[in-house]
Design an enzyme around this catalytic site. Structure first.
Site, mmCIF file in Angstrom:
data_model
loop_
_atom_site.group_PDB
_atom_site.id
_atom_site.type_symbol
_atom_site.label_atom_id
_atom_site.label_comp_id
_atom_site.label_asym_id
_atom_site.label_seq_id
_atom_site.Cartn_x
_atom_site.Cartn_y
_atom_site.Cartn_z
ATOM 1 N N HIS A 55 24.478 -16.001 -65.840
ATOM 2 C CA HIS A 55 24.196 -17.300 -66.471
ATOM 3 C C HIS A 55 22.928 -17.288 -67.315
ATOM 4 O O HIS A 55 22.696 -18.206 -68.099
ATOM 5 C CB HIS A 55 24.051 -18.374 -65.373
ATOM 6 C CG HIS A 55 25.179 -18.370 -64.401
ATOM 7 N ND1 HIS A 55 25.078 -17.798 -63.142
ATOM 8 C CD2 HIS A 55 26.440 -18.842 -64.501
ATOM 9 C CE1 HIS A 55 26.239 -17.932 -62.512
ATOM 10 N NE2 HIS A 55 27.072 -18.555 -63.319
ATOM 11 N N CYS A 95 25.290 -12.853 -69.699
ATOM 12 C CA CYS A 95 26.431 -12.671 -70.592
ATOM 13 C C CYS A 95 25.923 -12.610 -72.033
ATOM 14 O O CYS A 95 25.132 -13.456 -72.444
ATOM 15 C CB CYS A 95 27.404 -13.833 -70.435
ATOM 16 S SG CYS A 95 28.705 -13.800 -71.678
ATOM 17 N N GLU A 107 22.923 -21.867 -66.224
ATOM 18 C CA GLU A 107 22.929 -21.500 -67.647
ATOM 19 C C GLU A 107 22.063 -22.455 -68.468
ATOM 20 O O GLU A 107 21.307 -22.028 -69.344
ATOM 21 C CB GLU A 107 24.355 -21.479 -68.205
ATOM 22 C CG GLU A 107 24.384 -20.942 -69.624
ATOM 23 C CD GLU A 107 25.715 -21.095 -70.327
ATOM 24 O OE1 GLU A 107 25.706 -21.312 -71.557
ATOM 25 O OE2 GLU A 107 26.768 -21.010 -69.665
ATOM 26 N N ASN A 124 33.085 -23.722 -65.695
ATOM 27 C CA ASN A 124 34.299 -23.542 -66.509
ATOM 28 C C ASN A 124 35.565 -23.847 -65.704
ATOM 29 O O ASN A 124 36.551 -24.326 -66.263
ATOM 30 C CB ASN A 124 34.332 -22.131 -67.133
ATOM 31 C CG ASN A 124 34.787 -21.063 -66.166
ATOM 32 O OD1 ASN A 124 35.972 -20.809 -66.006
ATOM 33 N ND2 ASN A 124 33.831 -20.428 -65.492
#
Length: 316
Positions: free
Chosen positions: A79, A101, A131, A230
């Site tokens: 994150h 990522c 994140e 998500n």
């Protein structure tokens, strides 16, 4: 006794994205290179099954860098982390491996670029999500303002309406975000946006697959963790697309079979941090109760791959 018939629509793409795949591989390679224990700040990805599996291999999950010893490697989760975290690790001369990522890093770089150009940032995201915390932590205090809904836009107090840019969390609902962006552009016509949406390809693809099968199904099951942004968005997308019953389940054991009742068609997908083994477990649970016809619903083919950090490709 014959089992009742059921059509199970299986979304593709589903499950692991390239960023999650890479993050898990990073922890496994760190364990191979340096041996156990390897410390991981925050859950590497939001999935209990994955975290438990890595824990069994020798990963130690901690909330903060202070919980890590100086002499063991530490991995930062997919994150992303505020800038202060790698700086603190460097000050302690720790071996640090960044599993952020690359698509989140792209947003970090975007924010830094806008900041250098003298723009204040508006971040569309969820308060407290790792994140969002990591992205907001790339810039000094007050340089990033958070909005969670289109309604929040009205209350924004900005330094200069002519010098604004927006970025987004990568795991949001594409449709909800479009509404917030429209509100930002209406109130701040000069606001600068990303060349291409920050919402990542995997989030977008998984939502598109759910929309495609929503008209064919009586119920939608999303395999994912309750803290997975998500995965929760997939449930919301299913409901918004007209699926009356949409449920987030971590594993087959969590399925409410009574709620599914006399259904004839069920859609199945998995969030970007849910492994395929859990999808197969759910399919097996359906097969134990129904005469299942499995129909894949493929809306995109993903072949994205991200390299692991150089520190892991070099010999110990």
């Amino acid at each position: 006794m014959s089992l009742p018939p059921l059509t199970l629509y299986l979304a593709a793409p589903r499950g692991f994205c390239a960023g999650v795949d890479r993050a898990i591989k990073i922890v496994e390679m760190a364990l191979q290179k340096w041996g156990a224990p390897v410390y991981v700040r925050h859950e590497i990805v939001h999935n209990k099954f994955v975290v438990d599996d890595l824990r069994a291999k020798g990963a130690v999950f901690v909330e903060e860098l202070e919980d890590c010893p100086d002499d063991r490697p530490v991995v930062f989760s997919a994150h992303g982390v505020p800038k202060s975290v790698p700086a603190a690790a460097a000050a302690r001369e720790m071996i640090a491996v960044d599993a952020t990522c690359p698509l989140v890093t792209k947003v970090h770089n975007e924010a830094a670029r806008h900041h250098e150009a003298g723009l204040q940032m508006v971040m569309i995201g969820h308060a407290g999500h790792p994140e969002t915390v990591g992205t907001m932590g790339q810039l000094p205090e007050g340089e990033v303002l958070l909005v969670e809904t289109a309604e929040d836009v009205a209350g924004l107090v900005v330094r200069d309406p002519q010098k604004l840019a927006f970025i987004t969390q990568t795991t949001l609902s594409v449709d909800d975000t479009a509404g917030i962006v429209a509100a930002l552009r209406a109130r701040f016509p000069a606001i600068v946006g990303p060349h291409k949406e920050d919402i990542c390809y995997a989030t977008t693809n998984r939502q598109a697959a759910v929309k495609t099968m929503a008209g064919k199904i009586d119920a939608l099951l999303v395999i994912g963790a309750p803290n997975s942004s998500n995965s929760k968005r997939l449930v919301e997308v299913g409901r918004a697309a007209g699926c009356a019953y949409a449920q987030l389940v971590q594993r087959a054991v969590d399925i409410d079979w009574r709620a599914l009742g006399q259904l004839r068609a069920v859609g199945l997908t998995a969030g970007a941090s849910a492994p395929e083994v859990l999808v197969n477990e759910v399919i097996d649970a359906f097969r134990a109760r129904f005469d299942v016809t499995l129909i894949p619903v493929e809306t995109a083919v993903e072949n994205v791959e991200f390299k692991v950090p150089r520190i892991l490709r070099e010999p110990a």
